[in-house]
Design an enzyme around this catalytic site. Structure first.
Site, mmCIF file in Angstrom:
data_model
loop_
_atom_site.group_PDB
_atom_site.id
_atom_site.type_symbol
_atom_site.label_atom_id
_atom_site.label_comp_id
_atom_site.label_asym_id
_atom_site.label_seq_id
_atom_site.Cartn_x
_atom_site.Cartn_y
_atom_site.Cartn_z
ATOM 1 C CD GLU A 278 -2.684 1.399 0.109
ATOM 2 O OE1 GLU A 278 -3.253 0.439 -0.413
ATOM 3 O OE2 GLU A 278 -2.751 2.556 -0.346
ATOM 4 C CB THR A 322 -6.105 0.862 -3.731
ATOM 5 O OG1 THR A 322 -5.450 1.720 -2.806
ATOM 6 C CG2 THR A 322 -5.782 -0.576 -3.418
ATOM 7 C CG HIS A 439 -4.206 3.855 3.329
ATOM 8 N ND1 HIS A 439 -4.677 5.146 3.378
ATOM 9 C CD2 HIS A 439 -4.841 3.255 2.296
ATOM 10 C CE1 HIS A 439 -5.551 5.317 2.412
ATOM 11 N NE2 HIS A 439 -5.674 4.192 1.728
ATOM 12 C CG ASP A 498 -1.270 0.968 -3.886
ATOM 13 O OD1 ASP A 498 -0.310 1.551 -3.354
ATOM 14 O OD2 ASP A 498 -2.425 0.980 -3.421
ATOM 15 C CG HIS A 499 -1.517 4.588 -4.928
ATOM 16 N ND1 HIS A 499 -1.413 5.290 -3.755
ATOM 17 C CD2 HIS A 499 -2.481 3.651 -4.714
ATOM 18 C CE1 HIS A 499 -2.289 4.830 -2.878
ATOM 19 N NE2 HIS A 499 -2.947 3.823 -3.429
HETATM 20 MN MN MN Z 1 -3.582 2.156 -2.298
#
Ligand code: MN
Length: 740
Positions: A278, A322, A439, A498-499
């Site tokens: 994440e 996500t 996150h 993911d980013h």
């Molecule tokens: Mn994400």
């Protein structure tokens, strides 16, 4: 004053007022006891309490405009009944699916054959009586009167029926009142909209979670919004025809890159474990704070001779964040230009998803493990469309520890609990583990990390290194288990970020830690930070650090070629990163792009070597123009494919489109164990291979929560398989779990 109020609140106004009060109390009752809205702060509580009022008032005020009194009462009554039906149907639906009803899932527009069937009625519980208490009272009243009338009838007396206290012709409404009531309702609604937008920007445009929309705006607005979206989607789809599909096929076929035979099939037949990191950016790898490595485990993994990693690998997500990353990795098609593809199209679009392809081509069983809520990003439905056999979301993980972060159970605990599911999957399996601890806003307990403070003025940035360090430690523990259990030998582990975790507006504060000056920071630097890790680890894999430029769109063909599965027949917008034919052009959802030499950002060109803005010479300009065209075309065609659901027009050789009705994620554990049991001696699960001895005990974690409570690792939580079945004896148990 009291007298005056009494004057106003009479006749139909009183009637409408009572109905408003009733639906308000009932909705709050459902919010608190039936739906898991999980308000996090006072503001969300206030919004939650206010939001049923505005829309209900607007709807009920319709009755104010009707001149004939009796008719007005009937209209108000019908609106009230409809609001009740919506509420009660959602309560029942939520109990079964932990999600709110959408037009698509209920109306059977889709392949999903789930609705409010007989099984939902079986799920009625005593406390639901409260939601119908007024109807029960009214019906009882009429029944009693009916019996009395029967007596009267037998005694030949005139009959008497109860009726609302109609004020008859005297119930004249002052001219301004209907308008004023509607305006009051609209004002209340706009107020909740405005506060929601401030508290959670892009609530509607991103549509990441139905729960959020209900929590902020209410049930009725959600249903209207969903209806609007559904109508929009089906209109776009209706215009589609198979010649659109031909355009897409022309593109993807000409874009195909054939595999590098040095890598093709090197992981053939192996299990695949995909680890979704994440918000994890590439700059964390190798980074040190106060001389301490942020990610010591990943750093060692990258150096491992069996690891193949990419250091010019970019995230390409849009507003779907996500879910966009997941969509690209599972399908090699882009997310959509606004919102999340999973949320808006994931339920009933046709996909050529990795789980379905791997199952049909190579007999893979597939599962997702995620310590967060299953309805976030509409995963509960989208995973079915991709062909995932099982989905183990938060109910399958132990919650007694009350150690969840905002987005799910802590990573160390989630990984520690993963073996009890992984070991029962038939091999080869394709499984994805989605982490959540790293996150935004990157909060972490002191007991979970002793990582030094990065010392910037932004606490979010400082915490980012701590949560990343925690995530890294959880990976170390998981890998130790993979080795000990023997899974590592026949598994290909794929790890990706993911980013971004640090948004562009914070990058200037981050700059000094990356050896840059805040004042020199440009949009070019922002783009460079969109790099995320991509690591393949598998014993026997030709390792090393690969500098090829690529993005999330390219992962699926790369992975499939490593597994020895040809991708030529599928509709994929990415190409194998290891292929000599792979074009090093990375498209972003903003239509910006990057190549090994140049970065294109909002109409400006930058030279990667210097980071300086340039005016390209004529020859370079031609090349870049062609790149730009390709980026635009590829995004446009991918959007066309998604919004018009074009894959329903094209079924590749040997591919059977997924039938989502065959999947049921409220029952994943039982179904998985049943498959294992039925396979008997031919079961290929790790558990069966270990002669029915669990591997969970091999897991070692230093998580403080597990110190005196190691049973979390080995035992299934009581909330697993929470769906109550009419034939099962412990329906009471499941009713408890639906309210926590
Ligand atoms: Mn994400």
């Amino acid at each position: 004053m009291a007298h005056k109020l009494n004057d106003v609140f009479k006749g139909r106004i009183r009637f409408i007022g009572i109905l408003l009060l009733l639906i308000w109390v009932k909705t709050i009752y459902a919010y608190l006891f039936s739906f898991n809205l999980d308000p996090e702060n006072i503001l969300q509580y206030i919004l939650m309490f206010i939001n049923p009022l505005g829309t209900s008032l607007v709807l009920l005020s319709i009755a104010m405009y009707i001149r004939k009194t009796r008719r007005a009462y009937i209209v108000a009554g019908v609106i009230y009944i409809l609001l009740n039906v919506l509420l009660i149907a959602n309560v029942l639906y939520y109990r079964e699916f932990t999600d709110f009803m959408t037009i698509t899932t209920v109306m059977g527009v889709s392949k999903v054959s789930q609705g409010l069937g007989a099984s939902s009625l079986n799920m009625l519980q005593p406390r639901d009586l409260f939601l119908a208490i007024d109807f029960i009272v009214v019906i009882a009243l009429y029944l009693v009167t009916g019996v009395r009338n029967l007596v009267r009838f037998l005694n030949k007396q005139p009959l008497k029926w109860p009726h609302p206290n109609f004020a008859g012709d005297q119930d004249t409404i002052k001219n301004h009142l209907p308008g004023a009531t509607t305006v009051l309702g609209i004002t209340l609604f706009m107020l909740t909209m405005a506060v929601s937008e401030l508290n959670r920007p892009q609530l509607l445009t991103r549509t990441f979670d139905r729960t959020y929309i209900v929590k902020y705006l209410g049930l009725a607005p959600f249903t209207v919004y969903d209806g609007f979206k559904t109508a929009q989607t089906s209109q776009v789809r209706a215009q589609a025809n198979s010649s659109d599909m031909d355009k897409v096929l022309d593109y993807t076929r000409s874009n195909y890159a054939k595999p590098d035979m040095d890598y093709y099939g090197t992981a053939k037949g192996k299990n695949v474990i995909v680890i979704h990191l994440e918000s994890f950016q590439q700059f964390l790898i190798g980074k040190k704070i106060d001389g301490r490595e942020v990610t010591p485990f990943l750093n060692s993994l990258v150096k491992n001779k069996n690891s193949l990693s990419f250091d010019n690998f970019f995230n390409e997500v849009g507003l779907g964040r996500t879910s966009d990353a997941e969509n690209m990795l599972e399908t090699s098609t882009y997310g959509i230009s606004s919102g999340s593809l999973f949320s808006s199209l994931g339920t009933d679009n046709t996909f050529q998803g990795a789980p379905a392809i791997l199952q049909q081509r190579a007999g893979y069983t597939s599962a997702v493990l995620h310590g967060g809520s299953g309805d976030f990003w509409n995963r509960n439905n989208a995973y079915k469309s991709l062909g995932y056999n099982y989905f183990f979301s938060e109910n399958y993980f132990d919650h007694d520890t009350d150690q969840d972060t905002e987005f799910g159970i802590k990573d160390k605990l989630m990984f520690a609990e993963s073996p009890k599911y992984l070991e029962h999957l038939q091999q080869p399996f394709y499984s994805k583990i989605i982490t959540t601890s790293n996150h935004f806003p990157f909060t972490i307990d002191d007991t979970d990390s002793d990582f030094p403070d990065a010392g910037t003025s932004d606490v979010t940035i400082n915490n980012y290194f701590k949560t990343a360090n925690y995530l890294d430690a959880s990976l170390r523990e998981f890998f130790a288990y993979l080795k000990k259990s023997g899974l590592a030998k026949n598994t290909l582990v794929m790890i990706y970020g993911d980013h971004y975790g640090i948004s562009d507006d914070r990058n200037k504060t981050l700059a000094p830690l990356l050896g840059k000056k805040a004042k020199d920071w440009t949009s070019f630097d922002d783009m460079q930070l969109q790099r995320v890790p991509l690591i393949f680890y598998s014993p026997g894999l030709k390792g090393g650090i690969n500098h090829t430029y690529g993005g999330e769109i390219d992962v699926l063909p790369t992975l499939m070629h490593l597994l020895g599965i040809s991708t030529k027949r599928y509709v994929q917008f990415g190409t194998d990163l290891l292929s000599p034919q792979h074009e090093q052009l990375v498209a972003f959802r903003t239509r910006n792009f990057i190549t090994p030499d140049y970065s294109y950002i909002g109409g400006k060109y930058f030279l990667n070597a210097t980071g300086q803005r340039i005016t390209p010479d004529l020859e370079t300009k031609q090349v870049l123009k062609a790149d730009k065209q390709k980026v635009d075309e590829s995004l446009k065609l991918s959007d066309l494919l998604a919004t018009k659901n074009l894959l329903r027009f094209y079924t590749p050789t040997g591919f059977t489109p997924v039938n989502t009705a065959q999947y049921d994620y409220t029952d994943s554990l039982r179904r998985m164990l049943k498959v294992e049991k039925q396979a008997g001696y031919s079961s290929t699960s790790l558990y069966s291979k270990r002669k029915d001895k669990t591997s969970t005990v091999l897991y070692k974690s230093d998580a403080p929560e597990l110190k005196d409570n190691e049973s979390i690792i080995t035992k299934y939580p009581a909330t697993a398989d929470k769906k109550s079945k009419p034939d099962s004896s412990d329906t009471d148990n499941s009713s408890d779990s639906s309210s926590n």
